[in-house]
Every structure is written in C-alpha cells, then in structure tokens.
Design a protein around this motif. Structure first.
Motif: not given
Length: 339
Positions: A302-308
């Motif tokens: 979630t901290d990186i916007g939801g896309t791994a």
C-alpha cells in the motif's frame, strides 16, 4: 553484497546494517539501495561490467550473491574477489535438485542435483543456472569457504515475483474468492528477512556447504495464509474453499495461476512444501509468524501505491477474473466456507 537493491538482496543489506556491519553493494543502479551503504555500479552481463568493483580497493569478510542468470557471471565475480573476501555465500535454489525434489524423509541436501550445469556456462534454464552458480562459487572459493543457501519459496516485503502480492491484491478487491483447498494444506516458505538473518548468522558461524533454506513444513496452512490476507487488507472478501479436483479439472495451473498452492498428494506439493530443513533449523533458522509476513507485505504494497514491482524474467502469477468467476459459479457451495 552483489545486488542488494531488491527483495532478498535488500533484506540482507537491511539486516546487515541493523547489525552494525559495513556494507558495500554492487548493482546496476536501476533501484536505489538502502541508505547507509557504499554503492558501486556495474552490469555483470556487460563487457568490463565489473570494472568499478575491480577498481575499488575494498576487502570484505564475506560476499553474498543472489544472481540467478548465467553462471559465468558468478564465476567472474568470484575470481575477482577471491583474494579480497573471506567467504562466498551464494543464494541458490531448491530447484537445483532433480525432480521430484527431496522431501521429508528423503535425501535432504545430499539429494541428486540437475545434470549439465557448468560454472562457466551462459544462460540455460533456472535450475541449471543456479547449479552452475553453485559450481562457480565452489570452484573459486573452495568447499570450505563457500556457502550454498538453497532457498525454497520466498515471501515478504519487496517481493518482486508477485505471489503474495497477487493474493493480497485479489482479496483486497473483495467478493467471492476462489480459495483452493484443503484449508489445512501445509505450506512451506521463508520470509526474505528470516532468510537474510540466517545468512548473516551463517557468515558469523563460518558455515559452508549446501543448506536447504525454507521454513518448516506446516509453519502455516493455505487457510491461515489467506485468512491473514483478509485480516491485513480488511476486505469484505468471502473465501470459497474449493476441492482440489475441481480446481484442476478447470485447467487451472497450481503454483502459477493460484500462487503458492499445490495439490495435496502430488510430487509438486511434496517438493514445494514438504522439504526437510532440519539442518538449517539446527544452525539457527528462526521463522516469524505468517501474520507478520502478510501484514508487513500489505503495508509495503500500500505504501508503494498497490502495484508490486515484478522481475521481467518471471511470468506474471495469478488467475484471471473470468476463469475464477466461472469456476465459482460451477462449484457447489459446500460446508466450511468462510463467510
């Protein structure tokens, strides 16, 4: 640290810095390394790609290498560092074993390995590349000064393969979720941070030779893993536990389309989730609870916007929504579903 900016390498660097160690990372510069390290840039696949490392005057107690492509890159790095480093730790894979891999009651680290690997080879396939990397490390540093960490399934924050991130993302969408049974299916994985801690402890203990590195079989179950995904995301998701035969009859690929899951009673399950790790446990392997691994991975995601992030050399895991909906519609709602 050869690498050190993604997933396992990043976990190793963070753990080493946490111990107060001085860390140098050699990487391509595509990702920013953790703060507090010396950073050298180079591409191991390019001509003169090790030039920055060769020009550096440093020496090290140990080198840790996670390389998974052509073995000759490991060989070149090991030769360059032989007189400047005390030990070579190569993060390999249980894939180096011939199929099926050793499972509980089997040969363990003494199991047969794949044929055709060579220390100076170019890229072939994952198993032979990893075995070739092992051969390169041992050829240059010798058996006494090389450690081969044969990792199994690795999960945790910064995962760039996409297995746990896919489950978290899918469950976060909510609604009925195809949950492959049985719910009590034993799983075997290792959090990248626990792998990192063991590697550093192994350096301190001056361990050598091969070690299978994954948590104990049954450290968690498929049910616990997915329920923790529901808990971490807070999603309104309904886990619909589906018989393995129904999943397989639908043409769904275990492990890839339904990440982590393998059908019980098969070579795939015994190899992936029933390995004997007694040797690693006896030398200090400690595995954190699955709740911590899942919650921390969701927090990072979630901290990186939801896309791994995803490695370009690995296929994207996961099941498409249309296939999932079709299987769920055709399966009878049996007892034991999570609602």
């Amino acid at each position: 640290m050869l690498g050190g900016t993604e997933f396992v390498g990043r976990a190793v660097v963070a753990a080493a810095l946490g111990r107060g160690w001085e860390v140098t990372v050699f990487h391509r510069g595509r990702h920013r390394p953790p703060p507090g390290v010396r950073s050298l840039h180079g591409d191991r696949t390019a001509p003169d790609g090790l030039a920055a490392l060769a020009a550096d005057a440093g020496s090290w107690d140990a080198v840790i290498d996670t390389w998974s492509a052509e073995p000759r890159a490991v060989l070149a790095a090991a030769r360059l560092l032989r007189d400047r480093a005390g030990r070579y730790v190569y993060v390999s894979s249980r894939s180096v074993y011939t199929w099926p891999w050793p499972s509980l009651g089997g040969a363990g680290e003494e199991g047969a390995v794949v044929e055709g690997a060579a220390a100076d080879a170019g890229p072939t396939d994952y198993a032979r590349d990893k075995r070739g990397g092992e051969l390169a490390a041992v050829e240059v540093f010798g058996a006494a000064d090389s450690l081969l960490a044969r990792a199994g399934l690795i999960l945790g924050p910064y995962e760039n393969v996409g297995r746990l991130p896919w489950w978290l993302t899918r469950i976060a969408r909510g609604g009925p979720v195809l949950a492959p049974g049985p719910r009590d299916l034993p799983l075997q994985y290792i959090d990248a941070r626990d792998l990192a801690d063991w590697l550093l402890g192994a350096v301190e203990q001056r361990l050598s030779g091969p070690y299978d590195l994954v948590g104990p079989s049954g450290h968690t179950t498929m049910g616990e893993l997915l329920q923790e995904c529901v808990r971490a995301t807070g999603a309104d998701a309904e886990l619909r536990w589906t018989d393995p035969r129904t999943v397989l009859d639908a043409g769904i690929e275990p492990w890839t389309q339904l990440p982590v899951w393998t059908p019980p009673g098969t070579d795939l399950h015994d190899s992936a989730h029933r390995g004997d790790v007694s040797r690693a446990l006896a030398t200090g392997l400690v595995c954190r609870p699955v709740r911590e691994t899942v919650a921390d991975t969701w927090r990072w995601l979630t901290d990186i916007g939801g896309t791994a992030p995803r490695r370009p050399d690995r296929p994207a895991p996961g099941l498409d929504p249309e296939t999932e909906a079709k299987v769920l519609a055709g399966a009878e709602a049996g007892p034991g579903q999570d609602r």
